[in-house]
Design an enzyme around this catalytic site. Structure first.
Site, PDB file in Angstrom:
ATOM      1  N   PHE A 114      43.413  34.116  46.071  1.00 35.92           N
ATOM      2  CA  PHE A 114      43.799  34.878  44.878  1.00 35.92           C
ATOM      3  C   PHE A 114      44.367  36.213  45.351  1.00 35.92           C
ATOM      4  CE2 PHE A 114      40.816  31.930  43.071  1.00 35.92           C
ATOM      5  CZ  PHE A 114      41.114  31.800  41.724  1.00 35.92           C
ATOM      6  N   HIS A 137      40.329  37.954  39.170  1.00 38.21           N
ATOM      7  CA  HIS A 137      41.040  36.749  39.620  1.00 38.21           C
ATOM      8  C   HIS A 137      42.318  36.526  38.820  1.00 38.21           C
ATOM      9  CE1 HIS A 137      37.064  36.067  41.345  1.00 38.21           C
ATOM     10  NE2 HIS A 137      37.579  35.131  42.127  1.00 38.21           N
ATOM     11  N   GLU A 171      41.847  29.611  53.357  1.00 37.94           N
ATOM     12  CA  GLU A 171      40.595  29.016  52.884  1.00 37.94           C
ATOM     13  C   GLU A 171      40.914  27.757  52.078  1.00 37.94           C
ATOM     14  OE1 GLU A 171      39.115  32.386  50.709  1.00 37.94           O
ATOM     15  OE2 GLU A 171      39.146  33.619  52.523  1.00 37.94           O
ATOM     16  N   ASP A 199      44.099  38.962  44.150  1.00 35.16           N
ATOM     17  CA  ASP A 199      43.072  40.008  44.022  1.00 35.16           C
ATOM     18  C   ASP A 199      42.353  40.229  45.355  1.00 35.16           C
ATOM     19  OD1 ASP A 199      42.658  39.751  40.689  1.00 35.16           O
ATOM     20  OD2 ASP A 199      43.273  37.943  41.758  1.00 35.16           O
ATOM     21  N   SER A 207      37.254  34.883  55.326  1.00 36.76           N
ATOM     22  CA  SER A 207      37.414  36.075  56.180  1.00 36.76           C
ATOM     23  C   SER A 207      38.848  36.548  56.042  1.00 36.76           C
ATOM     24  CB  SER A 207      37.134  35.716  57.645  1.00 36.76           C
ATOM     25  OG  SER A 207      35.829  35.233  57.847  1.00 36.76           O
ATOM     26  N   GLU A 208      39.127  37.239  54.959  1.00 35.12           N
ATOM     27  CA  GLU A 208      40.526  37.592  54.699  1.00 35.12           C
ATOM     28  C   GLU A 208      41.108  38.496  55.793  1.00 35.12           C
ATOM     29  OE1 GLU A 208      38.371  37.316  52.188  1.00 35.12           O
ATOM     30  OE2 GLU A 208      39.335  35.831  50.902  1.00 35.12           O
TER      31      GLU A 208
END
Lengths: 325, 333
Positions: free
Chosen positions: A84, A130, A30, A86, A60-61
Site C-alpha cells: 500500500f 490504506h 511482500e 501508505d 520489511s519495507e
C-alpha cells in the site's frame, strides 16, 4: 487485434513483458511471488520467471527499498512492490533521502534504474492508513519520477517506460481501478513518461485529472455535455516529468480550468499545476481556476463518508456548471 | 575484552596496512586543519583512532568488492582507492571533488573503485548493501559487500531488517559495526538492551557474534579475510563488532567532554598507529623501512592538500546537473 483486460491484469502483463525482454529485471515485495500479490497484480510471474526473479520478502519495507537501490547500483533493473502506498512512510528515508538524491550527491557516479510500484488511492473503504493518494509526496522530492496511470493500456505502456527508464520511478497503481477494463493491443507496448493524454476534447472548459479521477472526469464531461457544456479532459498520467505543454495548450483553447484531485487539498499536484498556469497562461484564462479536491482531512472508512469526501462525478458536474454560469 | 589471538598477515601486507592507516590519519588531520582554516565548510566526522578497522577490512577486500560506509566515511572511501586530492577537494567543495562539490564530507563516494557511498542517515545503507550483494549473487560476480556502521545504528530498524533479509537470502554481506562506545554524545551502553550492541544481536539472526579488537589491524585483517572468503564462497553474511574509539568528538562541533578523562587517556594509549608501528618493528620491519613509509605518507598528504587547495571552485552551471540520467534537472517539458 485488441483484447479487453483489467487494470490488475495489465500490471502482470507489463511486468511479464519487461521481464521477458530483459533478464536483469527482478520483482520483489511482500506476497508478490507465491500469492501473486494481495491485489492479484502479479499472478503467474513466479511460475513464468522462477523464484530467483520473483521473490517474496519479509514485512520489511526499508529492506525491500534498500535492496532494490543496492541492486540497481550493481547491475540489476529491479522492481519493488510496496503493498500500500501508505507504507511508503515506513521507508521514506530510503526513497526520499537515498534513492532520490544519490545520483545528484555523487555527481552522476551512481545511476539507479529502479521502479517502486505501489497500490494507491481510496474508494475501497480501507480507512485512513490504506487509502491515501500520495503522488504528491513523491512529486515534492527532486530526483523521483512519478507515474499514475488510469487505464490498462497505460499501465502496460508506462510500466514498460518506467522499467526502461534510467532514473528511479514511483509507479502508483490505483486500487479503485484494479477491476476496471480497457482495450489493449496485441504485442509489445511501450509508452513515454511525461506525456499527458487528452482523453476528450471540448471548447468550454479543461478538466485536469489523474488516475481514478480520470474516469470520473470523463463521466462528468459526458453529463456536462448533456447540459450543453463541452469539456476537454486531460489525463496527466505522469506528475514528473510534467507535460506542461499539453496542459497550457488546452488552457489556451478553453480559458477555463478545473483540477480533479483525490489527494487532500494542501500542496496537491493541482496547486503546482495551477501556479504554472497562473504564471504562464494568466491571460488565457476567462475565469478563476478551480480545484476540486478531497478536503484537508484523513480519509474516513465508512462508504457514506468516503464517497462524500473524494471528488465525485456529481461534484465535478456541479462545480463546473456553477463556475460557468 | 575477549578477542581472538591471531598470528597476523605477512610483513608486506602489514606494512601495506600500516601505510593505509597512516594515510587515513594524515588525511583526517589535514581535513581538521583545513576546517580550522575555514577551507572545509559545514561539518566533518573524523575517523581518527578508528583507522585499524578501515585498513584491516580494505586490505582484505578484492578490487571489485563494494564498500558502504557512514558519514564518518573519509577513511573508508580513501582506503578503497579514491584519489586523495579529489577526495580532499570534495571536502573543500571544489569542482574537482569526487562528487563535484555536491556531496561534501558526509557523502564521499568513489564508485570506480567500489566505494559506493557514505550514508548520512543512520542505518540507511545496511539494506542498500544487502541489495548490492543480492545483485552480485544474481549476476554471479563473486563480489562481497562490506557495510560499516556505528554502534548507534544497531538500535535503528533498518539494521534489523537488513540483517534478517541478508540471512534469509544468504547474501555475501559483511556487516561491520565500528563500536566507538558513543552514539553521538551518549554512551551506547546507556541506550542499548545488551552489552555488545552488534555481537549480542547476532544470535537473533542465526549468526555468530564476532567481537574483535578494532584497534588491532592484524585482528581486523584476519577476521575480514575469513568472513569475506566465507561470503564469497556462498557462506552468507557475517556480523563483526569492532571495538574502537574515536579520539575526538562526534563531529567538529563536539569537543567530546562527556567522556571520562581516564577513559580517553586509556584509549589514546592504545592508539592503533604507534602500537602497530611498534609491533611491526618487533616483527622484523627495520626502522629504515618504517621511516620510509612515514616520509612517503608525509609527501603524499602534502600533495593531496596542495591539489585540493589549488582546485577550482565549482561554477553555478553545475547546480542543476545530474539530477537525472540525461545529465540535467528538467521536470517538465
Amino acid at each position: 487485434m485488441a483484447e479487453l483486460i483489467t487494470y490488475r491484469e495489465a500490471v502482470a502483463r507489463a511486468l511479464a513483458q519487461e521481464m521477458e525482454r530483459d533478464d536483469t529485471v527482478y520483482l520483489i515485495g511482500e506476497d508478490v511471488a507465491a500469492a501473486g500479490g494481495v491485489f492479484k497484480t502479479t499472478p503467474g510471474l513466479l511460475e513464468k520467471f522462477g523464484e530467483r526473479r520473483v521473490r517474496d520478502t519479509p514485512i520489511s519495507e526499508e529492506a525491500i527499498i534498500g535492496a532494490v537501490m543496492g541492486a540497481a547500483m550493481n547491475g540489476l533493473r529491479p522492481v519493488a512492490e510496496i503493498m500500500f502506498s501508505d507504507f511508503l512512510a515506513t521507508c521514506w528515508d530510503l526513497v526520499a533521502n537515498q534513492i532520490a538524491k544519490t545520483r545528484y550527491m555523487t555527481d552522476g557516479q551512481v545511476a539507479l534504474p529502479l521502479v517502486i510500484r505501489t497500490a494507491n488511492g481510496g474508494g475501497v473503504r480501507f480507512g485512513a492508513q490504506h487509502s491515501q493518494s500520495l503522488e504528491n509526496w513523491a512529486m515534492s522530492v527532486p530526483g523521483l519520477k512519478v507515474v499514475a496511470p488510469s487505464t490498462p493500456r497505460d499501465v502496460i505502456a508506462l510500466m514498460a517506460a518506467s522499467v526502461r527508464d534510467p532514473d528511479p520511478v514511483i509507479f502508483f497503481e490505483h486500487k479503485g481501478l484494479f477491476a476496471s477494463r480497457g482495450e489493449v493491443p496485441d504485442g509489445e507496448l511501450v509508452g513515454r513518461l511525461g506525456e499527458a493524454s487528452v482523453v476528450r476534447s471540448g471548447s468550454d472548459a479543461t478538466i485536469l485529472a489523474l488516475a481514478a479521477m480520470v474516469p470520473k472526469a470523463r463521466q462528468a464531461a459526458d453529463e456536462l455535455s448533456a447540459r450543453g457544456i463541452e469539456a476537454t479532459v486531460v489525463d496527466l498520467r505522469c506528475l514528473v516529468p510534467l507535460d506542461t505543454r499539453t496542459i497550457l495548450s488546452t488552457v489556451a483553447e478553453t480559458g477555463r480550468v478545473f483540477t480533479v484531485e483525490e489527494n487532500p487539498r494542501l500542496c496537491g499536484w493541482g496547486a503546482e499545476v495551477v501556479s504554472i498556469i497562473a504564471e504562464e497562461a494568466f491571460y488565457d484564462l476567462d475565469s478563476p481556476v478551480v480545484r476540486i479536491t478531497t478536503d484537508h482531512i484523513p480519509l474516513p472508512a465508512s462508504d457514506i463518508l468516503e464517497d462524500a469526501t473524494i471528488p465525485s462525478v456529481a461534484r465535478i458536474v456541479d462545480t463546473v456548471t456553477r463556475s460557468l454560469d | 575484552m575477549n578477542v581472538a589471538v591471531v598470528a597476523g598477515p605477512d610483513l608486506d601486507t602489514r606494512l601495506r596496512i600500516y601505510r593505509m592507516m597512516l594515510e587515513a590519519r594524515r588525511f583526517e588531520e589535514s581535513a581538521h586543519q583545513m576546517f580550522l582554516e575555514g577551507l572545509v565548510k559545514g561539518t566533518t566526522h573524523l575517523g581518527i583512532g578508528q583507522e585499524a578497522v578501515a585498513a584491516g577490512l580494505a586490505a582484505a577486500m578484492r578490487a571489485d568488492d563494494l564498500t558502504f560506509c557512514t558519514y564518518r566515511g573519509h577513511n573508508h572511501t580513501l582506503l578503497r582507492g579514491a584519489p586523495p586530492g579529489r577526495l580532499m577537494s570534495e571536502l573543500l567543495g571544489r569542482s574537482e571533488g569526487v562528487c563535484g562539490g555536491k556531496g561534501g564530507s558526509m557523502h564521499l563516494t568513489w564508485a570506480p573503485t567500489g566505494a559506493m557511498g557514505s550514508y548520512a542517515i543512520v542505518g540507511a545503507h545496511l539494506p542498500i548493501a544487502v541489495g548490492a550483494a543480492w545483485a552480485a549473487v544474481e549476476r554471479g560476480t563473486g563480489q562481497v559487500a562490506v557495510c560499516f556502521f556505528g554502534d548507534g545504528a544497531t538500535n535503528i530498524g533498518a539494521f534489523h531488517e537488513a540483517l534478517n533479509l541478508a540471512v534469509v537470502w544468504d547474501l555475501p554481506v559483511v556487516f561491520v559495526c565500528e563500536n566507538n562506545l558513543y552514539m553521538e554524545y551518549t554512551p551506547i551502553g546507556s541506550v542499548t538492551a545488551v552489552e555488545r550492541p552488534a555481537a549480542d544481536r547476532a544470535a537473533a539472526y542465526g549468526l555468530e557474534g564476532l567481537l574483535v579488537d578494532g584497534n588491532d589491524p592484524d585482528a581486523m585483517y584476519e577476521t575480514a579475510s575469513d568472513v569475506i572468503a566465507r561470503a564469497r564462497a556462498g557462506g552468507g553474511p557475517s556480523l563483526v563488532e569492532a571495538v574502537t574509539y574515536r579520539h575526538g568528538g562526534h563531529s567538529r562541533a563536539d569537543p567530546g567532554t562527556y567522556r571520562p578523562d581516564e577513559e580517553v587517556r586509556q584509549w589514546l594509549a592504545r592508539d592503533p598507529i604507534p602500537m602497530y608501528r611498534a609491533r611491526l618493528a618487533g616483527a622484523g620491519a627495520s626502522e629504515e623501512r618504517l621511516e620510509e613509509v612515514d616520509q612517503s605518507v608525509e609527501a603524499w598528504i602534502e600533495a593531496a592538500v596542495e591539489e585540493a587547495k589549488a582546485a577550482p571552485e565549482p561554477t553555478v552551471d553545475s547546480i542543476a546537473t545530474e539530477v537525472w540520467a540525461d545529465g540535467g534537472s528538467r521536470w517538465r517539458n
